[in-house]
Design an enzyme around this catalytic site. Structure first.
Site, short mmCIF file in Angstrom:
data_model
loop_
_atom_site.label_atom_id
_atom_site.label_comp_id
_atom_site.label_asym_id
_atom_site.label_seq_id
_atom_site.Cartn_x
_atom_site.Cartn_y
_atom_site.Cartn_z
N GLY A 12 4.33 23.24 25.95
CA GLY A 12 4.34 23.80 27.33
C GLY A 12 3.64 25.26 27.28
N ASN A 14 0.43 26.14 28.31
CA ASN A 14 -0.56 25.75 29.30
C ASN A 14 0.33 25.88 30.74
OD1 ASN A 14 -3.27 25.79 28.88
ND2 ASN A 14 -2.79 24.16 27.39
N HIS A 117 -8.30 18.96 28.70
CA HIS A 117 -8.26 18.41 27.53
C HIS A 117 -9.20 19.37 26.53
CE1 HIS A 117 -9.39 14.85 25.03
NE2 HIS A 117 -10.69 15.23 24.87
N GLU A 182 -7.62 28.18 27.07
CA GLU A 182 -7.15 27.31 28.18
C GLU A 182 -6.10 28.18 28.94
OE1 GLU A 182 -5.32 23.69 26.36
OE2 GLU A 182 -6.44 23.62 24.83
N1 NHR Z 1 -4.72 8.77 31.98
C1 NHR Z 1 -5.82 8.40 32.77
N2 NHR Z 1 -5.69 7.35 33.16
N3 NHR Z 1 -7.04 9.18 32.62
C2 NHR Z 1 -6.86 10.36 31.97
O1 NHR Z 1 -8.09 11.27 31.91
C3 NHR Z 1 -5.91 10.89 31.17
C4 NHR Z 1 -4.63 9.92 31.36
C5 NHR Z 1 -3.54 10.49 30.77
C6 NHR Z 1 -3.52 11.46 29.90
C7 NHR Z 1 -4.74 13.58 28.80
C8 NHR Z 1 -5.43 13.32 27.71
C9 NHR Z 1 -5.96 14.29 26.96
O2 NHR Z 1 -6.34 15.32 27.61
C10 NHR Z 1 -4.62 12.46 29.74
C11 NHR Z 1 -5.88 12.13 30.56
C12 NHR Z 1 -3.09 10.81 25.75
C13 NHR Z 1 -3.74 10.07 25.12
C14 NHR Z 1 -3.39 9.02 24.06
O3 NHR Z 1 -4.01 8.39 23.55
C15 NHR Z 1 -5.23 10.02 25.20
C16 NHR Z 1 -5.78 11.09 26.13
C17 NHR Z 1 -4.95 12.15 26.78
C18 NHR Z 1 -3.51 12.03 26.43
N4 NHR Z 1 -2.09 8.80 24.24
C19 NHR Z 1 -1.26 7.76 23.50
C20 NHR Z 1 -0.94 6.55 24.55
O4 NHR Z 1 -0.74 5.47 23.81
C21 NHR Z 1 0.04 8.26 22.79
C22 NHR Z 1 -0.39 9.34 21.70
C23 NHR Z 1 1.04 10.15 21.50
O5 NHR Z 1 2.03 9.95 21.97
O6 NHR Z 1 0.74 10.92 20.73
O7 NHR Z 1 -0.56 6.90 25.64
O8 NHR Z 1 -6.23 14.18 25.68
C1 GAR Z 2 -3.40 21.97 24.53
O1 GAR Z 2 -4.63 22.32 23.70
C2 GAR Z 2 -3.87 20.70 25.48
O2 GAR Z 2 -5.45 20.79 25.91
C3 GAR Z 2 -3.90 19.60 24.64
O3 GAR Z 2 -2.63 19.90 23.93
C4 GAR Z 2 -2.43 21.27 23.91
C5 GAR Z 2 -1.01 21.23 24.71
O4 GAR Z 2 -0.61 22.46 24.46
N1 GAR Z 2 -3.81 18.46 25.37
C6 GAR Z 2 -4.01 17.16 24.87
O5 GAR Z 2 -4.31 17.04 23.43
C7 GAR Z 2 -3.69 15.98 25.71
N2 GAR Z 2 -4.08 14.88 25.00
P1 GAR Z 2 0.60 23.14 25.24
O6 GAR Z 2 1.69 22.10 25.34
O7 GAR Z 2 0.93 24.36 24.67
O8 GAR Z 2 -0.01 23.34 26.71
#
Ligand code: NHR
Ligand code: GAR
Length: 196
Positions: A12, A14, A117, A182
């Site tokens: 948390g 960010n 991201h 970030e």
């Molecule tokens: N949802 C949509 N529809 N579109 C996006 O652009 C999203 C989203 C949800 C989250 C954040 C994203 C990132 O910044 C985000 C963008 C989780 C995963 C993932 O694979 C991928 C990208 C992001 C967040 N999650 C797995 C799942 O099955 C679980 C992984 C875990 O729990 O560790 O959801 O990176």
């Molecule tokens: C941040 O680097 C963010 O960009 C990334 O995780 C970190 C969260 O840190 N997000 C992802 O990887 C989403 N899939 P925080 O919890 O300290 O903000």
């Protein structure tokens, strides 16, 4: 009042950067905006305790307690929408939120849902971005704030921050360098959105 709801899964930092900017810069008085709540899909996310220390309402919703992604998303949406009121529309901010969101959820918040991201999109959508950037031999890395659309990490880009990849970097050292940027970028972008 605009109600900002921040979704987290972990540390948390960010979230805290945004909440502290809102307090420091008097977003409530200046822009009628407040961080109304911090929600997590993990009850033990350290960011929830941090949010409570900052005086913000918190709640968690365990995705594992739901039979499907759609069922979790529907419950999450219901929770968020308690902060979506006439004259106080909600802005949903993903900050280290680790669950992919279904198209129904994303479309409900079209134009009101942003993510940060940890890569320079369109490079390295998905997870494990810092190791992938190192393995690819990238000389720069960074982070992207984008509108969230149904296609993962493909929404329109709002802002990017660039850092060097240095010799000897590990995923951890690179992640820390990116994260510091970030914390500067994300509060600025959220402020620009709520100022409109
Ligand atoms: N949802 C949509 N529809 N579109 C996006 O652009 C999203 C989203 C949800 C989250 C954040 C994203 C990132 O910044 C985000 C963008 C989780 C995963 C993932 O694979 C991928 C990208 C992001 C967040 N999650 C797995 C799942 O099955 C679980 C992984 C875990 O729990 O560790 O959801 O990176
Ligand atoms: C941040 O680097 C963010 O960009 C990334 O995780 C970190 C969260 O840190 N997000 C992802 O990887 C989403 N899939 P925080 O919890 O300290 O903000």
């Amino acid at each position: 009042m605009k109600n900002i709801v921040i979704l987290i899964s972990g540390t948390g930092s960010n979230m805290a950067a945004i909440a502290q900017a809102a307090q420091r810069e008097h977003w409530a008085e200046r822009y009628g905006a407040q961080v109304a709540a911090v929600l997590s899909n993990k009850a033990d996310a350290p960011g929830l305790a941090l949010a409570r220390e900052l005086g913000i309402a918190t709640d968690s919703l365990d995705h594992k307690a739901f039979a499907s992604r759609e069922a979790f998303d529907a419950a999450l949406r219901q929770r968020i929408d308690t902060y979506d009121q006439p004259g106080a529309p909600v802005l949903v901010v993903l900050a280290g939120f680790m669950r992919i969101l279904s198209a129904g959820f994303v479309n409900h918040y079209a134009g009101r849902l942003v993510n940060i991201h940890p890569s320079l999109l369109p490079a390295f959508a998905g997870l494990n971005t810092h190791q992938r950037a190192i393995d690819a031999g990238c000389k720069v890395a960074g982070a992207t704030v984008h509108w969230v659309t149904p296609e993962l990490d493909h929404g329109p880009i709002l802002a990017q921050a660039v850092v060097p990849v240095l010799p000897g970097d590990t995923a951890q050292t690179l992640a820390a360098r990116v994260l510091a940027q970030e914390h500067l970028m994300y509060p600025q972008v959220v402020r620009q959105i709520i100022q409109k």
